[in-house]
Design an enzyme around this catalytic site. Sequence first.
Site, short mmCIF file in Angstrom:
data_model
loop_
_atom_site.label_atom_id
_atom_site.label_comp_id
_atom_site.label_asym_id
_atom_site.label_seq_id
_atom_site.Cartn_x
_atom_site.Cartn_y
_atom_site.Cartn_z
N CYS A 109 19.11 65.75 110.23
CA CYS A 109 20.37 66.48 110.22
C CYS A 109 20.30 67.68 111.16
CB CYS A 109 20.77 67.00 108.84
SG CYS A 109 20.89 65.72 107.61
N HIS A 134 -11.30 40.00 109.08
CA HIS A 134 -11.41 40.17 107.63
C HIS A 134 -10.05 40.01 106.95
CE1 HIS A 134 -15.60 41.18 108.00
NE2 HIS A 134 -15.31 42.05 108.94
N ARG A 184 18.45 64.58 115.87
CA ARG A 184 17.97 64.91 114.53
C ARG A 184 18.53 63.97 113.46
NH1 ARG A 184 15.71 69.80 114.28
NH2 ARG A 184 16.06 69.89 112.04
N GLU A 236 8.93 51.29 116.60
CA GLU A 236 9.99 52.30 116.52
C GLU A 236 11.23 51.91 117.32
OE1 GLU A 236 8.58 56.89 116.38
OE2 GLU A 236 7.88 55.79 118.11
N TRP A 265 21.28 62.65 109.01
CA TRP A 265 20.28 61.61 108.79
C TRP A 265 20.23 61.46 107.28
CZ3 TRP A 265 15.52 60.96 106.32
CH2 TRP A 265 14.77 59.83 106.73
N LYS A 314 4.87 52.91 118.74
CA LYS A 314 5.92 53.04 119.76
C LYS A 314 6.75 51.76 119.82
CE LYS A 314 5.85 56.09 120.46
NZ LYS A 314 5.96 57.43 120.12
N ASN A 353 21.16 71.04 106.13
CA ASN A 353 20.02 70.23 106.56
C ASN A 353 18.88 70.55 105.60
OD1 ASN A 353 17.91 68.97 107.95
ND2 ASN A 353 17.57 70.74 109.25
N GLY A 354 18.32 69.53 104.97
CA GLY A 354 17.24 69.75 104.02
C GLY A 354 17.47 68.93 102.77
N GLU A 401 -1.04 54.19 118.20
CA GLU A 401 0.13 54.81 118.82
C GLU A 401 0.96 53.77 119.57
OE1 GLU A 401 1.85 57.25 118.52
OE2 GLU A 401 2.98 57.49 120.37
N LYS A 404 14.21 62.57 115.10
CA LYS A 404 13.09 63.15 115.83
C LYS A 404 12.39 64.25 115.04
CE LYS A 404 11.37 64.30 120.21
NZ LYS A 404 10.46 63.16 120.20
C1 G6P Z 1 9.19 61.93 113.53
C2 G6P Z 1 9.39 61.51 114.96
C3 G6P Z 1 8.05 61.15 115.59
C4 G6P Z 1 7.08 62.30 115.45
C5 G6P Z 1 6.93 62.73 113.99
C6 G6P Z 1 6.14 64.02 113.87
O1 G6P Z 1 8.82 60.85 112.76
O2 G6P Z 1 10.27 60.42 115.05
O3 G6P Z 1 8.24 60.87 116.96
O4 G6P Z 1 5.84 61.91 115.96
O5 G6P Z 1 8.21 62.96 113.43
O6 G6P Z 1 6.86 65.05 114.50
P1 G6P Z 1 6.25 66.38 115.03
O7 G6P Z 1 7.43 67.14 115.57
O8 G6P Z 1 5.62 67.08 113.86
O9 G6P Z 1 5.25 66.05 116.07
#
Ligand code: G6P
Length: 622
Positions: free
Chosen positions: A2, A518, A27, A502, A85, A499, A111-112, A495, A617
């Site tokens: 949000c 395993h 956000r 996502e 969100w 990616k 937001n929260g 990672e 994000k």
């Molecule tokens: C969200 C984002 C990710 C990010 C994670 C941690 O899930 O979509 O891309 O890695 O938060 O965010 P930060 O700002 O703490 O690195």
Amino acid sequence: MCGIVGYVGDKDALPILIRGLKGLEYRGYDSSGVAFIQNDNLKVIKKKGRIKILEEMLTADGYLSEGDDKPAQSDIHMGIGHTRWATHGAPSDENSHPHLSENGRICVVHNGIIENYIELRQLLTEKGYTFISETDTEVVAHLIEYHFYFDCNQDIFASVREALLEIEGSYALGVLCTDFPDLMIAARKDSPLVVGIGDHENFVASDIPAILSYTREILIVEDNEIIVLTKKDVKLYSVHGVLIQRDPIHIDWDSEAAEKGGYEHFMMKEMSEEPKAVRSTVAPRLRNGKIVLDQFPLSAEQIRAARNIHIVACGTAYHAGCVGKYVIEKLCRIPVIVDVASEFRYRDPLVDNQTIVIIISQSGETLDTLAAMREAKSRGASIISIVNVVGSSISREADYVMYTAAGPEIAVASTKAYNTQLACMYLLAFEMSHLIGKISDEEYRTYQDKLLEIPEMIEKVLESRSEIQRFASEHFNADSIFFIGRGLDYALSMEASLKLKEISYIHSEAYPGGELKHGTIALIEKGTLVVCPLTQDSLMDKMISNIQEVRARGAVVLGITTEKQTRASEVCDQVFYIPDVDPLLAPIVAVTPCQLFAYYMSVYKGCDVDKPRNLAKSVTVE
Ligand code: G6P
């Protein structure tokens, strides 16, 4: 998680709110809405879906003129906006913000998460309030209204304060009340909020870029503070009503850095910026053969005395921590535990004043990470943070902050932030191991030189991106993709896999090369795609065996390896070569082809690369 924005001033509010919301859309983008006072009434316009839909509604209603940001009418000079969100209640028109109080004279954006909203909802229901949404936010609007008439003598500031004293949880709030048509109230606890100070105009927003094209004078709001804004004045109070004096900070970076600049997607723009981001993170910290970490708080004695090092983070930042574990353990010979922040906090971690905690966060606002940091701090640990956003909560509360110089990262999928987090990890590991005498002066200098070569290597990878694109064009219909690796290649695989899922929504798993047999190897069948980073020379033989195992079961294998590793082509179906990088530093270069792969897979599948479904994000809820 949000985004909120608010404006009060001489200008037309709606184009400013819409522009701010577009900047905050990363956000959350389930729904959006605005509220403003018109003819003594609160007007709320909100809708499920992207901000584009809200913009079209405002244009159709005559509040914005077609084709540009200019207003169609100019009697609205104050308003609040929200992009959502969803947490409590599905994305829908009803659950969209702003939310009105019972009599429609107060409204809020939030937001929260209001953690005690069920109790509050019950209490308010008993008092005759009715709820039209499933959100936790609606209780805030009703609660403020309740205090407004019950015990606050129709004083909106006092009513907001009273409500906040009853609320548990996190919030960045914006509040309007028809009885105070020139005044906006905002408040913060554990969710980001900044105030922009202009000339005859003031702003609130969830982040700085959202308002940076209007003002560079920013007041950072701390937890448990309330702000009262008019066009001429900004007053900051504690939740107990005590006036607080704080100077604004001047922001000297540019809002253009947060624009697409000709690229089709922010993600591609941000990957292209990786060489520059790594260079800007590393170069200023290397001086005359030394790593200069200004005011680094840990002495050699403190590092030697450390029982262990905890690295705590979420998402991509957590994966940067996984690389950090290998590097720090190898160079410093101190045990390193990497934790997902949401787990760390609740497992009574073995942390005390002989523990070093490294917190990694791009935004510096991720609530789980922030809460974990506070937990570690309360147990006496020394907190080193690696953060991208200057002035963010984590950067302010940590004992030491090492900023990554990635610049604004807008695409939800993190790319350049990861490379720069690794750059900081390396600097930290080299410096600490040198301080405690685990590496020689010569090794210390050689590592610095190698780090300086990294940006050019990433540039070379980016130049060959068409090879990755071609590979993605052949495989974007895959149902499931596996990443396998050993050592640092396993840390990188996690990672790479994140990616891919996502942004392309393809199921993917990352496995240590030796562990697949395993259980998970049962999922490998004819045609399954397996991607293998092969950058660890000492583990090459073992990885070749693991590749043979999956190929024997029909897998198609893409190897990502260094130019000198000619054996990869004998066992892989296709190979992508990265420049010859020291194995210890390999993830910072080898991640780029993995990011490019995820990107092209997403593009070929027609997904929304920068705003993947269900994600946000900046995650400021637990
Ligand atoms: C969200 C984002 C990710 C990010 C994670 C941690 O899930 O979509 O891309 O890695 O938060 O965010 P930060 O700002 O703490 O690195």
